[in-house]
Scaffold this motif. Structure first.
Motif, PDB file in Angstrom:
ATOM      1  N   UNK A   1      18.054   9.503 -32.775  1.00  0.00           N
ATOM      2  CA  UNK A   1      18.098   8.697 -31.637  1.00  0.00           C
ATOM      3  C   UNK A   1      19.124   7.538 -31.955  1.00  0.00           C
ATOM      4  N   UNK A   2      18.624   6.789 -33.042  1.00  0.00           N
ATOM      5  CA  UNK A   2      19.293   5.771 -33.634  1.00  0.00           C
ATOM      6  C   UNK A   2      20.715   6.013 -33.937  1.00  0.00           C
ATOM      7  N   UNK A   3      20.919   7.221 -34.630  1.00  0.00           N
ATOM      8  CA  UNK A   3      22.198   7.709 -35.116  1.00  0.00           C
ATOM      9  C   UNK A   3      23.001   7.822 -33.917  1.00  0.00           C
ATOM     10  N   UNK A   4      22.688   8.519 -32.827  1.00  0.00           N
ATOM     11  CA  UNK A   4      23.381   8.942 -31.807  1.00  0.00           C
ATOM     12  C   UNK A   4      23.952   7.817 -30.970  1.00  0.00           C
ATOM     13  N   UNK A   5      22.770   6.772 -30.893  1.00  0.00           N
ATOM     14  CA  UNK A   5      23.247   5.389 -30.282  1.00  0.00           C
ATOM     15  C   UNK A   5      24.202   4.601 -31.058  1.00  0.00           C
ATOM     16  N   UNK A   6      24.704   5.084 -32.013  1.00  0.00           N
ATOM     17  CA  UNK A   6      25.684   4.250 -32.977  1.00  0.00           C
ATOM     18  C   UNK A   6      24.956   3.416 -34.082  1.00  0.00           C
ATOM     19  N   UNK A   7      23.873   3.395 -33.982  1.00  0.00           N
ATOM     20  CA  UNK A   7      22.919   2.376 -35.119  1.00  0.00           C
ATOM     21  C   UNK A   7      22.837   2.907 -36.202  1.00  0.00           C
ATOM     22  N   UNK A   8      22.414   2.129 -37.135  1.00  0.00           N
ATOM     23  CA  UNK A   8      21.959   2.867 -38.739  1.00  0.00           C
ATOM     24  C   UNK A   8      20.668   2.628 -38.834  1.00  0.00           C
ATOM     25  N   UNK A   9      20.371   3.695 -39.613  1.00  0.00           N
ATOM     26  CA  UNK A   9      18.658   3.532 -39.666  1.00  0.00           C
ATOM     27  C   UNK A   9      18.412   2.968 -40.988  1.00  0.00           C
ATOM     28  N   UNK A  10      17.273   2.223 -41.300  1.00  0.00           N
ATOM     29  CA  UNK A  10      16.870   1.636 -42.249  1.00  0.00           C
ATOM     30  C   UNK A  10      15.398   2.117 -42.512  1.00  0.00           C
TER      31      UNK A  10
ATOM     32  N   UNK B   1       8.902  10.493 -23.387  1.00  0.00           N
ATOM     33  CA  UNK B   1       9.137   9.190 -24.092  1.00  0.00           C
ATOM     34  C   UNK B   1      10.503   9.494 -24.880  1.00  0.00           C
ATOM     35  N   UNK B   2      10.893  10.720 -25.155  1.00  0.00           N
ATOM     36  CA  UNK B   2      12.024  11.362 -25.594  1.00  0.00           C
ATOM     37  C   UNK B   2      13.252  10.621 -24.903  1.00  0.00           C
ATOM     38  N   UNK B   3      13.264  10.625 -23.788  1.00  0.00           N
ATOM     39  CA  UNK B   3      14.471  10.071 -23.005  1.00  0.00           C
ATOM     40  C   UNK B   3      14.418   8.583 -23.086  1.00  0.00           C
ATOM     41  N   UNK B   4      13.045   7.989 -22.934  1.00  0.00           N
ATOM     42  CA  UNK B   4      13.032   6.355 -23.120  1.00  0.00           C
ATOM     43  C   UNK B   4      13.310   6.102 -24.453  1.00  0.00           C
ATOM     44  N   UNK B   5      13.250   6.858 -25.422  1.00  0.00           N
ATOM     45  CA  UNK B   5      13.591   6.308 -26.568  1.00  0.00           C
ATOM     46  C   UNK B   5      14.950   6.468 -26.699  1.00  0.00           C
ATOM     47  N   UNK B   6      15.596   7.108 -26.426  1.00  0.00           N
ATOM     48  CA  UNK B   6      17.447   7.548 -26.119  1.00  0.00           C
ATOM     49  C   UNK B   6      17.856   6.197 -25.547  1.00  0.00           C
ATOM     50  N   UNK B   7      17.030   6.040 -24.309  1.00  0.00           N
ATOM     51  CA  UNK B   7      17.727   5.005 -23.574  1.00  0.00           C
ATOM     52  C   UNK B   7      17.566   3.618 -24.298  1.00  0.00           C
TER      53      UNK B   7
END
Lengths: 398, 160
Positions: free
Chosen positions: A140-149, A109-115
């Motif tokens: 995973x959110x941060x690495x993908x360029x997203x922002x965590x709320x 699931x780790x990869x699935x989440x990243x993908x």
């Protein structure tokens, strides 16, 4: 002697990217190092089953290697495995996924989440993540360029996500909410009705739901609800599942993503350039698990359930308020009554009584005041750990 | 009868009723009552310890005996089976399908002792038509337990 030019850059530019630097190092690293130097420790800090993978599954993988099935598989994963998986999901949850377009076999699931995150996020997109939650979600959110709320959950509400609290965090940039129920670290499970209320918010504000359901089989009272089985939710849900917990297959690293074709196609694009495909022998093992592993799951769940009751009663008897975890294999007692922080509690318990637990703040701010105790360990060990904790607490309180 | 209680006790007979009650979510009184009833009805036959005698250094000779018998009118195989299982040397007695009728496990201190039990007590019984004796050379697994060597499982002591 070669020197690295970058390290000597006059501009003192860091070698490590800003994005990676922005991610906090794992909070459990310190405990890991401490533990390695100690003997006779009982660890309730583990995060996996105490069973070895059932032999027939291991044997199937060995056989596949003997037969020479050692090549790449389709980027999506073995078609046979996806077909079996589609049948399995339809049978359990009543959701139909096209094995050719709506399922992707991932490296856990780790990869699935990243993908999933890389496939759906543009820079600045926001993902709402309940706190506390599994340690990978935010990075995973941060690495993908997203922002965590972050959205808080608490003991008073059995660590379930409340629709109102979720709605408070929605902004025009909200792209998705990331759910993980049954929950690591809390053991919380959300009922069908409670999830339907979340679905209603997702529908109204038009965002996606990424649902990490790795613990779907480890539910003790009642049934697990697959998020995509809720009316209208298949279209906006990415279900992440896997084999690690249900079949005691953590080391094999096989998971899957189930979503509508457009999303799976996007995830597959990232997957094909980064992983290519999940290991063939592990996929063959997963196929065997799906076909013949039901009895194993049933037995293991029965056994976890017994140990769950012992752990929860034991912790409550020690005066550590523990809500009844309905899933996964963790209890998440409050240690607030001791006046210690999670980290101090965990560190002192380890030094003074040689019991390892994971401090709750590892899983987010709302985990502070709690520790995670895994009951996927033998009954003798659980009882011994509980009696050592009793010693620790009585010294603390005297 | 609550099968859960039996499953727990079958795995480990030392688990106390209090603990079983917690594990199953049943009241202690009910657990005790069910265990007593199971003992009374001979659902629970015995609480035993499973010993690896070879490792303990005790000499034991085990044999599997195939016994061909002529069934008796009115009693079938039961009468002859009883004649056999009355002997304490016969540790288990099964009626089986196939080329012979009764499978008997016999244990003794020496091969000679086992052989003489078979020839003098078993083979000479009325109705026994023939026996074949297989001495056990090595026990790999018994009653679900692997006798020698266990898997070396190590888990990360701390994992997220």
């Amino acid at each position: 002697m070669a020197t690295t030019p970058l390290a000597r850059s006059p501009r003192q530019r860091s070698i490590v990217s800003r994005r990676v630097r922005s991610i906090a190092p794992s909070g459990i690293r310190k405990f890991f190092d401490l533990l390695a130097s100690m003997d006779d420790v009982i660890s309730l800090g583990v995060g996996e089953p105490d069973y070895a993978t059932p032999w027939h599954i291991r044997e199937a993988a060995i056989y596949s290697i003997e037969k020479g099935q050692t090549s790449y598989t389709s980027n999506y994963g073995l078609l046979e495995l996806r077909q079996e998986l589609a049948r399995h999901i339809a049978g359990r949850y009543g959701v139909e996924y096209d094995p050719r377009a709506e399922l992707l076999i991932t490296v856990g699931v780790s990869e699935g989440l990243d993908l999933a995150m890389r496939a759906i996020l543009d820079p600045g997109d926001e993902v709402v993540v309940p706190d506390p939650c599994y340690v990978s979600y935010s990075p995973c959110v941060t690495l993908a360029g997203g922002l965590v709320t972050s959205v808080s959950t608490c003991l008073g509400n059995d660590f379930k996500l409340r629709p109102d609290d979720l709605e408070d965090k929605i902004s025009p940039r909200t792209k998705a909410v990331l759910l993980g129920y049954p929950s690591n670290p809390t053991g919380a499970v959300m009922s069908k009705e409670e999830l339907a209320a979340i679905a209603e918010v997702a529908e109204r504000h038009d965002f996606l739901v990424v649902s990490d359901e790795i613990y779907d089989r480890l539910v003790y009272d009642g049934e697990h609800t697959c998020f995509s089985s809720l009316p209208g939710m298949k279209e906006r849900t990415i279900v992440l599942g896997g084999f690690s917990k249900a079949y005691a297959m953590t080391g094999w690293r096989i998971g899957y993503a189930a979503a509508r074709a457009e999303i799976i196609e996007a995830m597959m694009k990232v997957h094909q350039y980064t992983l290519m495909c999940a290991p063939a022998m592990a996929q063959n093992a997963a196929l065997e698990a799906l076909r013949w592993g039901e009895e194993d799951v049933r037995e293991m769940v029965e056994d976890y359930n017994r140990r769950r009751r012992v752990m929860v009663k034991g912790l409550n008897d020690l005066g550590l308020q523990t809500f009844e975890p309905k899933g996964a294999f963790y209890a998440f007692p409050s240690i607030a009554s001791t006046g210690l922080s999670s980290e101090d509690f965990a560190e002192r318990l380890l030094f003074e009584e040689k019991v390892a637990v994971v401090p709750g703040n590892t899983f987010g701010r709302c985990g502070e005041g709690h520790v995670r105790c895994c009951y996927a360990t033998s009954l003798d060990q659980i009882n011994e750990a509980l009696s050592r904790m009793a010693c620790f607490l009585s010294k603390l309180r005297s | 009868m609550n099968l859960d209680i039996l499953k727990i006790l079958e795995k480990d007979a030392r688990v106390e009723p209090d603990q079983i009650a917690v594990m199953t979510g049943l009241p202690v009184a009910q657990v005790k009552q069910e265990i007593a009833q199971a003992e009374r009805e001979r659902i629970i036959l015995r609480y035993r310890t499973f010993v690896n005698w070879e490792k303990a250094g005790a000499e034991q000779v085990w044999a599997l005996i195939e016994v061909r018998v002529a069934p008796q009118r009115g009693a079938g195989f039961d009468a002859i089976a009883e004649r056999i299982y009355r002997f304490p040397e016969a540790r288990s007695v099964y009626l089986v399908s196939g080329a012979y009728d009764l499978a008997v496990q016999v244990v003794g201190h020496t091969m000679k002792e086992v052989a003489s039990f078979v020839s003098e007590k078993l083979a000479s019984l009325d109705g026994v038509q023939g026996t074949t004796t297989h001495f056990l050379l090595k026990k790999y697994k018994e009653d679900g337990e692997i006798m020698e060597g266990t898997e070396d499982r190590s888990r990360l002591a701390i994992a997220p």
